[in-house]
Design a protein around this motif. Structure first.
Motif, PDB file in Angstrom:
ATOM      1  N   GLU A 128       0.820  -1.206   0.000  1.00 37.75           N
ATOM      2  CA  GLU A 128       0.000   0.000   0.000  1.00 37.75           C
ATOM      3  C   GLU A 128       0.855   1.257   0.000  1.00 37.75           C
ATOM      4  O   GLU A 128       0.343   2.364  -0.206  1.00 37.75           O
ATOM      5  N   HIS A 129       2.159   1.082   0.225  1.00 35.78           N
ATOM      6  CA  HIS A 129       3.077   2.216   0.285  1.00 35.78           C
ATOM      7  C   HIS A 129       3.508   2.566  -1.140  1.00 35.78           C
ATOM      8  O   HIS A 129       4.635   2.303  -1.575  1.00 35.78           O
ATOM      9  N   CYS A 130       2.573   3.153  -1.891  1.00 31.12           N
ATOM     10  CA  CYS A 130       2.815   3.441  -3.304  1.00 31.12           C
ATOM     11  C   CYS A 130       1.912   4.578  -3.754  1.00 31.12           C
ATOM     12  O   CYS A 130       1.098   5.106  -2.980  1.00 31.12           O
ATOM     13  N   THR A 131       2.011   4.947  -5.008  1.00 29.08           N
ATOM     14  CA  THR A 131       1.287   6.116  -5.515  1.00 29.08           C
ATOM     15  C   THR A 131      -0.222   5.916  -5.547  1.00 29.08           C
ATOM     16  O   THR A 131      -0.973   6.894  -5.665  1.00 29.08           O
ATOM     17  N   ARG A 132      -0.690   4.700  -5.438  1.00 24.22           N
ATOM     18  CA  ARG A 132      -2.139   4.471  -5.408  1.00 24.22           C
ATOM     19  C   ARG A 132      -2.796   5.228  -4.263  1.00 24.22           C
ATOM     20  O   ARG A 132      -3.954   5.654  -4.351  1.00 24.22           O
ATOM     21  N   ASN A 133      -2.035   5.423  -3.183  1.00 20.72           N
ATOM     22  CA  ASN A 133      -2.576   6.077  -1.989  1.00 20.72           C
ATOM     23  C   ASN A 133      -2.090   7.509  -1.814  1.00 20.72           C
ATOM     24  O   ASN A 133      -2.293   8.106  -0.756  1.00 20.72           O
ATOM     25  N   SER A 134      -1.466   8.067  -2.835  1.00 15.58           N
ATOM     26  CA  SER A 134      -1.079   9.473  -2.790  1.00 15.58           C
ATOM     27  C   SER A 134      -2.276  10.325  -3.180  1.00 15.58           C
ATOM     28  O   SER A 134      -3.351   9.802  -3.511  1.00 15.58           O
TER      29      SER A 134
END
Length: 513
Positions: A128-134
């Motif tokens: 989850e530590h990726c641009t999907r959650n930016s």
């Protein structure tokens, strides 16, 4: 073809051509194919693979350190940053990155898409530590996709940096109840991430793996806290490197896996220079002529003070003149040059750096762009015999074809190559390239110039002229610092003397600037 005499029986000869036989008629000249009909020189091992050759031909390419650290102004993150901290002030533009690199004379680029903090610049399925959650311009940014597409559009080579170390993952460095490392990180995170990146294009030329294995910077994520520092003791085993190599090479046949593949080596510094003696085997700055595995050197260096752009500080970019010196001391010393250009918070290369890269590109074109050797008469005092389709003439060194080369005969480890112009020329650099498909050979050489073809003066006496390898560029005034200053050297003749080699020397290109 090897010509041999074969004795035919008198009966056979009589049947073919009746008449009186003589001793001379008992022999007939015939041609028999042999294992080396073209008189090709035997290889001097080790030799590079096809993908190693293609990688070496990239010569000069860019590193783009961009990611979470760009927005925290850190060189090393903690892995605990919120995903929304990745907040570009506009849509990141990987094509602009590569356009700037191209203007600087580079042939490709490597984008950092996951640094040690573990934040991935694409919407990966592994964390989850990726641009999907930016949020904002950062949400669902897919840097690998846009970078690969831009590289193809610009006809540049491309690849990705992915850190094996991951401070954000609860699986990284995890141990079981017996105190043994588990294989969860490799299986669930790292190997799948590499496979995802491979799908962005099978034409990638390099996948870059850092050697960091934890330590004082290691923080955590989820159930971990910043005070829990984690390390691993065997990266080869922990990251399942043999499986990684095989899997990625099956997907990307031309990719060099830097740091884990055993195909290229770190030159030993991050300052933009290699040894003046530089073998494509062994390790560190000079290599080892007796090493058994081909591993040409790569020099990674910064154009600014840090690897990532830091908006709080003066980034202290190096001048184009300093970068040109670094080019001479890397590409010009049988290494590749990986120069970092960090994008800023807007996701583009800052204009201050763009200006320097344009200046560098102009210097490369001006100083190393017009080859005077093409207008010279080139000769060698010894040349391998041409047989079959083999042609080893001295003219091959100035024909612009990397697949043709001059060669000395077997057992001849010295040679003189002379270039002559109809009128005196102003000379500053000599570039030599060995035909490394058959191995690296030259151990010692010298360069001299003359105005009359009789009296010669030795040039670049401050330079250690030992190895050549893929490419060697010699500033004739002897200095890489002030290589273009002064009025140059007036000469009508230039002589290159190979004084020692591991076997008969082979050169495919001689250029003079």
């Amino acid at each position: 073809m090897k010509k041999i005499y074969t004795l035919f029986s008198a009966l056979c000869l009589a049947a073919a051509a009746p008449g009186t036989l003589s001793a001379q008629n008992n022999f007939k000249l015939v041609e028999e194919s042999v294992s080396n009909p073209d008189n090709t020189p035997a290889p001097v091992y080790p030799v590079p693979s096809e993908r190693q050759l293609k990688w070496n031909e990239t010569e000069f390419y860019a590193f783009f350190h961009y990611g979470m650290n760009t927005y925290t102004n850190e060189e090393w993150g903690s892995g605990m940053e919120r995903e929304t901290v990745f907040a570009p002030t506009q849509k990141p533009d990987p094509k602009q990155w590569l356009e700037v690199a191209q203007k600087a004379g580079m042939r490709g680029g490597i984008a950092v898409v996951k640094h040690h903090d573990g934040f991935c610049l694409w919407p990966t399925k592994t964390t989850e530590h990726c641009t999907r959650n930016s949020s904002g311009y950062g949400k669902n940014v897919d840097i690998p996709k846009e970078f690969a597409e831009a590289a193809r559009a610009l006809k540049m080579k491309y690849g990705f940096y992915i850190s094996p170390w991951d401070m954000s993952s609860p699986y990284w460095g995890k141990k079981d109840s017996n105190g043994n490392y588990t294989d969860e990180y490799a299986k669930l995170v790292f190997l799948p991430q590499c496979a995802e990146l491979a799908k962005y294009g099978d034409d990638q030329f390099e996948m870059w793996f850092d050697g960091a294995t934890g330590g004082e910077h290691a923080g955590g994520y989820g159930s971990y806290t910043s005070s829990q520092k984690r390390t691993i003791d065997n990266a080869q085993t922990y990251y399942d490197i043999p499986n990684l190599r095989d899997s990625i090479h099956n997907l990307l046949p031309n990719v060099i896996m830097w740091g884990v593949g055993g195909e290229a080596r770190w030159i030993g510094n991050e300052e933009g220079y290699s040894g003046q003696t530089c073998w494509s085997m062994g390790d560190a700055e000079s290599g080892n002529e007796d090493a058994w595995q081909w591993a040409a050197g790569e020099s990674d260096a910064k154009s600014t003070k840090g690897w990532f752009w830091d908006s709080r500080k003066n980034n202290e970019a190096k001048s184009a003149e300093r970068l040109f010196q670094m080019y001479l001391e890397t590409v010009g010393r049988n290494a590749t040059f990986l120069l970092n250009l960090p994008p800023n918070k807007a996701g583009v290369i800052d204009q201050s750096l763009v200006t320097i890269m344009e200046d560098l590109g102009n210097k490369l074109k001006t100083r190393l762009g017009t080859d005077l050797a093409k207008n010279a008469t080139i000769t060698a005092n010894t040349t391998r015999e041409a047989m079959g389709k083999g042609n080893y003439d001295a003219k091959n060194m100035t024909d612009g074809d990397k697949n043709t080369y001059w060669a000395a005969p077997d057992g001849q480890n010295t040679a003189e190559i002379t270039l002559e112009w109809s009128t005196p020329q102003t000379l500053r650099y000599v570039s030599l390239m060995e035909y490394i498909k058959l191995g690296q050979r030259v151990k010692k050489f010298k360069i001299e110039t003359s105005e009359d073809g009789v009296t010669y003066t030795k040039r670049a006496t401050q330079q250690t002229m030992t190895t050549v390898g893929y490419k060697r560029i010699i500033p004739l005034n002897g200095s890489t610092v002030s290589s273009y200053s002064g009025s140059g050297i007036k000469a009508k003749y230039l002589r290159i003397t190979i004084e020692d080699a591991k076997a008969c020397p082979l050169l495919h290109t001689v250029e003079v600037f």
